[in-house]
Design a protein around this motif. Structure first.
Motif, PDB file in Angstrom:
ATOM      1  N   ALA A   1     -46.692 104.534 -19.967  1.00  0.00           N
ATOM      2  CA  ALA A   1     -46.903 103.089 -20.074  1.00  0.00           C
ATOM      3  C   ALA A   1     -47.578 102.550 -18.826  1.00  0.00           C
ATOM      4  CB  ALA A   1     -45.566 102.380 -20.309  1.00  0.00           C
ATOM      5  N   ALA A   2     -47.210 103.103 -17.661  1.00  0.00           N
ATOM      6  CA  ALA A   2     -47.857 102.671 -16.417  1.00  0.00           C
ATOM      7  C   ALA A   2     -49.338 103.029 -16.433  1.00  0.00           C
ATOM      8  CB  ALA A   2     -47.165 103.317 -15.219  1.00  0.00           C
ATOM      9  N   VAL A   3     -49.676 104.207 -16.936  1.00  0.00           N
ATOM     10  CA  VAL A   3     -51.082 104.598 -17.052  1.00  0.00           C
ATOM     11  C   VAL A   3     -51.827 103.630 -17.963  1.00  0.00           C
ATOM     12  CG1 VAL A   3     -52.637 106.360 -17.981  1.00  0.00           C
ATOM     13  CG2 VAL A   3     -50.725 107.034 -16.522  1.00  0.00           C
ATOM     14  N   SER A   4     -51.195 103.244 -19.069  1.00  0.00           N
ATOM     15  CA  SER A   4     -51.834 102.289 -19.984  1.00  0.00           C
ATOM     16  C   SER A   4     -52.076 100.956 -19.305  1.00  0.00           C
ATOM     17  CB  SER A   4     -50.961 102.095 -21.227  1.00  0.00           C
ATOM     18  OG  SER A   4     -50.869 103.287 -21.978  1.00  0.00           O
ATOM     19  N   LEU A   5     -51.104 100.519 -18.503  1.00  0.00           N
ATOM     20  CA  LEU A   5     -51.265  99.255 -17.783  1.00  0.00           C
ATOM     21  C   LEU A   5     -52.421  99.335 -16.801  1.00  0.00           C
ATOM     22  CD1 LEU A   5     -50.142  96.416 -17.180  1.00  0.00           C
ATOM     23  CD2 LEU A   5     -48.654  97.470 -15.477  1.00  0.00           C
ATOM     24  N   LEU A   6     -52.488 100.442 -16.046  1.00  0.00           N
ATOM     25  CA  LEU A   6     -53.582 100.622 -15.088  1.00  0.00           C
ATOM     26  C   LEU A   6     -54.931 100.662 -15.802  1.00  0.00           C
ATOM     27  CD1 LEU A   6     -51.922 103.334 -12.808  1.00  0.00           C
ATOM     28  CD2 LEU A   6     -52.392 100.960 -12.183  1.00  0.00           C
ATOM     29  N   ALA A   7     -54.966 101.348 -16.939  1.00  0.00           N
ATOM     30  CA  ALA A   7     -56.214 101.435 -17.698  1.00  0.00           C
ATOM     31  C   ALA A   7     -56.655 100.063 -18.180  1.00  0.00           C
ATOM     32  CB  ALA A   7     -56.040 102.392 -18.874  1.00  0.00           C
ATOM     33  N   ALA A   8     -55.704  99.282 -18.697  1.00  0.00           N
ATOM     34  CA  ALA A   8     -56.041  97.940 -19.178  1.00  0.00           C
ATOM     35  C   ALA A   8     -56.543  97.069 -18.038  1.00  0.00           C
ATOM     36  CB  ALA A   8     -54.814  97.301 -19.835  1.00  0.00           C
ATOM     37  N   GLN A   9     -55.905  97.170 -16.871  1.00  0.00           N
ATOM     38  CA  GLN A   9     -56.349  96.375 -15.721  1.00  0.00           C
ATOM     39  C   GLN A   9     -57.752  96.765 -15.285  1.00  0.00           C
ATOM     40  OE1 GLN A   9     -52.891  97.195 -13.189  1.00  0.00           O
ATOM     41  NE2 GLN A   9     -52.411  95.018 -13.215  1.00  0.00           N
TER      42      GLN A   9
ATOM     43  N   ARG B   1     -45.318  96.397 -25.045  1.00  0.00           N
ATOM     44  CA  ARG B   1     -44.608  95.478 -24.145  1.00  0.00           C
ATOM     45  C   ARG B   1     -45.347  95.315 -22.823  1.00  0.00           C
ATOM     46  NH1 ARG B   1     -42.598  95.576 -28.310  1.00  0.00           N
ATOM     47  NH2 ARG B   1     -44.212  93.972 -28.455  1.00  0.00           N
ATOM     48  N   VAL B   2     -45.801  96.418 -22.223  1.00  0.00           N
ATOM     49  CA  VAL B   2     -46.462  96.280 -20.914  1.00  0.00           C
ATOM     50  C   VAL B   2     -47.804  95.570 -21.059  1.00  0.00           C
ATOM     51  CG1 VAL B   2     -45.300  98.281 -19.913  1.00  0.00           C
ATOM     52  CG2 VAL B   2     -47.537  98.586 -20.973  1.00  0.00           C
ATOM     53  N   LEU B   3     -48.502  95.811 -22.166  1.00  0.00           N
ATOM     54  CA  LEU B   3     -49.775  95.107 -22.354  1.00  0.00           C
ATOM     55  C   LEU B   3     -49.542  93.625 -22.655  1.00  0.00           C
ATOM     56  CD1 LEU B   3     -51.970  97.669 -24.321  1.00  0.00           C
ATOM     57  CD2 LEU B   3     -51.804  97.282 -21.859  1.00  0.00           C
ATOM     58  N   ASP B   4     -48.431  93.312 -23.326  1.00  0.00           N
ATOM     59  CA  ASP B   4     -48.102  91.903 -23.546  1.00  0.00           C
ATOM     60  C   ASP B   4     -47.812  91.203 -22.214  1.00  0.00           C
ATOM     61  OD1 ASP B   4     -48.424  92.146 -26.254  1.00  0.00           O
ATOM     62  OD2 ASP B   4     -46.285  92.279 -26.721  1.00  0.00           O
ATOM     63  N   VAL B   5     -47.110  91.910 -21.321  1.00  0.00           N
ATOM     64  CA  VAL B   5     -46.832  91.336 -19.998  1.00  0.00           C
ATOM     65  C   VAL B   5     -48.137  91.093 -19.254  1.00  0.00           C
ATOM     66  CG1 VAL B   5     -45.840  91.810 -17.717  1.00  0.00           C
ATOM     67  CG2 VAL B   5     -44.505  92.263 -19.780  1.00  0.00           C
ATOM     68  N   LEU B   6     -49.031  92.075 -19.288  1.00  0.00           N
ATOM     69  CA  LEU B   6     -50.323  91.903 -18.619  1.00  0.00           C
ATOM     70  C   LEU B   6     -51.085  90.728 -19.214  1.00  0.00           C
ATOM     71  CD1 LEU B   6     -52.465  92.885 -16.617  1.00  0.00           C
ATOM     72  CD2 LEU B   6     -53.301  94.432 -18.396  1.00  0.00           C
ATOM     73  N   GLY B   7     -51.047  90.609 -20.536  1.00  0.00           N
ATOM     74  CA  GLY B   7     -51.732  89.490 -21.182  1.00  0.00           C
ATOM     75  C   GLY B   7     -51.151  88.147 -20.776  1.00  0.00           C
ATOM     76  N   ALA B   8     -49.811  88.093 -20.647  1.00  0.00           N
ATOM     77  CA  ALA B   8     -49.169  86.840 -20.238  1.00  0.00           C
ATOM     78  C   ALA B   8     -49.562  86.466 -18.817  1.00  0.00           C
ATOM     79  CB  ALA B   8     -47.652  86.969 -20.355  1.00  0.00           C
ATOM     80  N   VAL B   9     -49.610  87.464 -17.937  1.00  0.00           N
ATOM     81  CA  VAL B   9     -50.001  87.188 -16.551  1.00  0.00           C
ATOM     82  C   VAL B   9     -51.457  86.748 -16.484  1.00  0.00           C
ATOM     83  CG1 VAL B   9     -50.351  88.228 -14.276  1.00  0.00           C
ATOM     84  CG2 VAL B   9     -48.275  88.736 -15.567  1.00  0.00           C
ATOM     85  N   ASP B  10     -52.328  87.426 -17.219  1.00  0.00           N
ATOM     86  CA  ASP B  10     -53.738  87.042 -17.224  1.00  0.00           C
ATOM     87  C   ASP B  10     -53.916  85.626 -17.767  1.00  0.00           C
ATOM     88  OD1 ASP B  10     -54.490  89.431 -16.144  1.00  0.00           O
ATOM     89  OD2 ASP B  10     -55.128  90.331 -18.044  1.00  0.00           O
TER      90      ASP B  10
END
Length: 395
Positions: A227-235, A251-260
C-alpha cells in the motif's frame, strides 16, 4: 485519479496466491469482491511470471482465463488480460477484456504488437530483459536505463501499428532487478512519468518488500508495504497500480485524494527564490558633504549620491502587514544621509564603510551593498560618474 488494477491469478503456482482461484466460480467471486472494494480493473493472469515458473501452453492458459473473462464481462467488470502471448490476448479481448498487460513489452511474442494494434485496446508495455529474471540485473543507472529501454519499446510497438495514445508503461519492479534497483526506481519514478505516457506500477507483495520483514513472514504481511508503494506511485503521478489487497490500497489512495483536495483550498504560500534574497533598495540618495583629499573639497564641499541594497527577510512583515517587522526605509534613508554628511574624511571608501555599518545597525538587515557616487570628483578628463561599491554582511 490513480486506477487500481486488482490481481486475479487463475494459476496453481503464482508466488502470492497460487491455487486459490483456479476454480472459475471462486475466481469470479473474488473479482466481484475486489470490484466492490474499489478495483477499477481486474487483471486476470493464467501464467505465473514468478522466478523459475514453468511456461504454460497456450491452450492451458486459455482454458484458465477465458471462462473468467467472459463471466466478468457479463457483469460489466473492466478486465485486463495479463499475458505475453498474442493468441491469448486476442481471445481474451474478443471475450471482453479491454487492456492487454504484457510483462514482456512485446518481446516474448513478435506478433503481440501487431495483434494489439489490430484489436485497438490499451497496451501495457513493461520493462523486461528476458524470462530468466536472475539475469540482466546489472545497471549503472537503473532509472535512466529502464527509461531508455521503455522508450525503445514504445518506438517499436508504435512502428508495428499500436496507437501511442493507448500505451501504458510499466517499469517492471521485481523483473531482472535487485532490491536496491526497485527502491531506486520508486525514488525516480517521476522520471519515468516524465516520458509523457501513463505509468502502471506493480510492486504488490514482491520480494523486495518481503526483505523488510522477518524471515518466513506470511505473504499478507507484505500488504502494508504494498500500500505504501501504491501511495508513492500515486504521488509520483502513476496512472495505475496493480495490487492484491484492493481494500487497503483504496483507503490510502482515498487519503491522498482527501489531502490533495484540501491542499487545493489552502491560500497560496509564497516561498523565496533560491539565491535571490529579499531586499530594500534605496537609489539616488543625495547628501552634501566635505570629503576629499584636496583643500577645496574640504572648504567648499560637494554633492554625493548613495545607492543602497539592504538584504532583509520581508516575509513576516508581508504576512502581518506590520511595519515593525521590516526596516523603515524612510528612517534608513535619513540615517544613510546623516552618515555621509557628518565629519569629513579623505576617501569615499571610508564613507561607504561608514554607511554599511549604519545600515547593518538596523535590526533585520543581514547584508548590504553600498555604492557612493562622487559626480563632482576632481578628475581632469571628462567623465559621467565615479563611485566605489562595497558589500558587507553582519559578522
Amino acid at each position: 485519479m490513480t486506477r487500481i488494477l486488482g490481481v486475479l491469478n487463475v494459476t496453481p503456482d503464482s508466488f502470492s496466491d497460487g491455487g486459490r482461484f483456479v476454480d472459475v466460480d471462486d475466481a469470479i467471486a473474488h473479482a466481484r469482491s475486489m470490484r466492490l472494494e474499489g478495483a477499477d480493473v481486474v487483471d486476470v493472469g493464467g501464467e505465473s511470471t514468478r522466478p523459475g515458473a514453468t511456461p504454460v501452453a497456450a491452450a492451458d492458459e486459455l482454458a484458465r482465463i477465458l471462462p473468467v473473462v467472459e463471466g466478468l464481462a457479463r457483469d460489466d467488470v473492466a478486465v485486463s488480460i495479463d499475458t505475453m502471448h498474442a493468441d491469448t490476448a486476442r481471445a481474451a479481448v474478443e471475450a471482453g477484456a479491454t487492456i492487454v498487460n504484457d510483462v514482456s513489452g512485446g518481446l516474448a511474442d513478435a506478433r503481440m504488437a501487431s495483434v494489439v494494434a489490430e484489436l485497438g485496446v490499451t497496451y501495457v508495455v513493461m520493462h523486461w530483459r528476458g524470462h530468466d529474471l536472475s539475469r540482466g540485473t546489472t545497471y549503472r543507472d537503473v532509472v535512466a536505463e529502464v527509461r531508455d529501454e521503455l522508450s525503445a519499446r514504445v518506438d517499436a510497438v508504435v512502428a508495428a501499428g499500436v496507437d501511442a495514445t493507448r500505451i501504458v508503461l510499466d517499469p517492471g519492479l521485481g523483473f531482472s532487478k535487485g532490491a536496491d534497483d526497485n527502491w531506486r526506481l520508486l525514488a525516480g519514478l517521476d522520471r519515468i512519468v516524465d516520458l509523457g505516457l501513463p505509468v502502471l506500477v506493480g510492486g504488490s507483495r514482491k520480494r523486495f518488500l518481503g526483505a523488510l520483514l522477518p524471515e518466513g513472514a506470511p505473504m499478507e504481511h507484505r500488504d502494508p508495504g504494498s500500500a505504501a508503494v501504491s501511495l508513492l506511485a500515486a504521488q509520483a503521478g502513476a496512472w495505475g497500480v496493480r495490487v492484491h489487497d484492493v481494500a487497503a490500497t483504496r483507503r490510502v489512495l482515498d487519503v491522498l485524494g482527501a489531502v490533495d483536495g484540501a491542499a487545493a483550498t489552502l491560500p497560496t504560500v509564497l516561498a523565496p527564490v533560491a539565491g535571490e534574497p529579499d531586499r530594500i533598495a534605496l537609489r539616488g540618495l543625495v547628501a552634501f558633504a566635505h570629503h576629499g583629499v584636496f583643500d577645496h573639497e574640504r572648504r567648499d564641499g560637494q554633492r554625493f549620491v548613495v545607492d543602497l541594497d539592504a538584504t532583509v527577510d520581508l516575509r513576516a512583515a508581508a504576512r502581518g502587514d506590520e511595519l515593525a517587522r521590516t526596516v523603515h526605509y524612510g528612517e534608513l534613508a535619513d540615517a544613510v544621509v546623516a552618515a555621509v554628511e557628518r565629519d569629513p574624511v579623505d576617501l569615499i571608501e571610508t564613507v561607504a564603510e561608514r554607511v554599511a555599518a549604519v545600515a547593518l545597525g538596523f535590526a533585520g538587515v543581514d547584508r548590504v551593498r553600498v555604492t557612493i557616487h562622487k559626480p563632482q570628483a576632481p578628475i581632469a578628463v571628462p567623465f559621467d560618474d565615479v563611485a566605489v561599491v562595497i558589500e558587507r554582511r553582519r559578522a
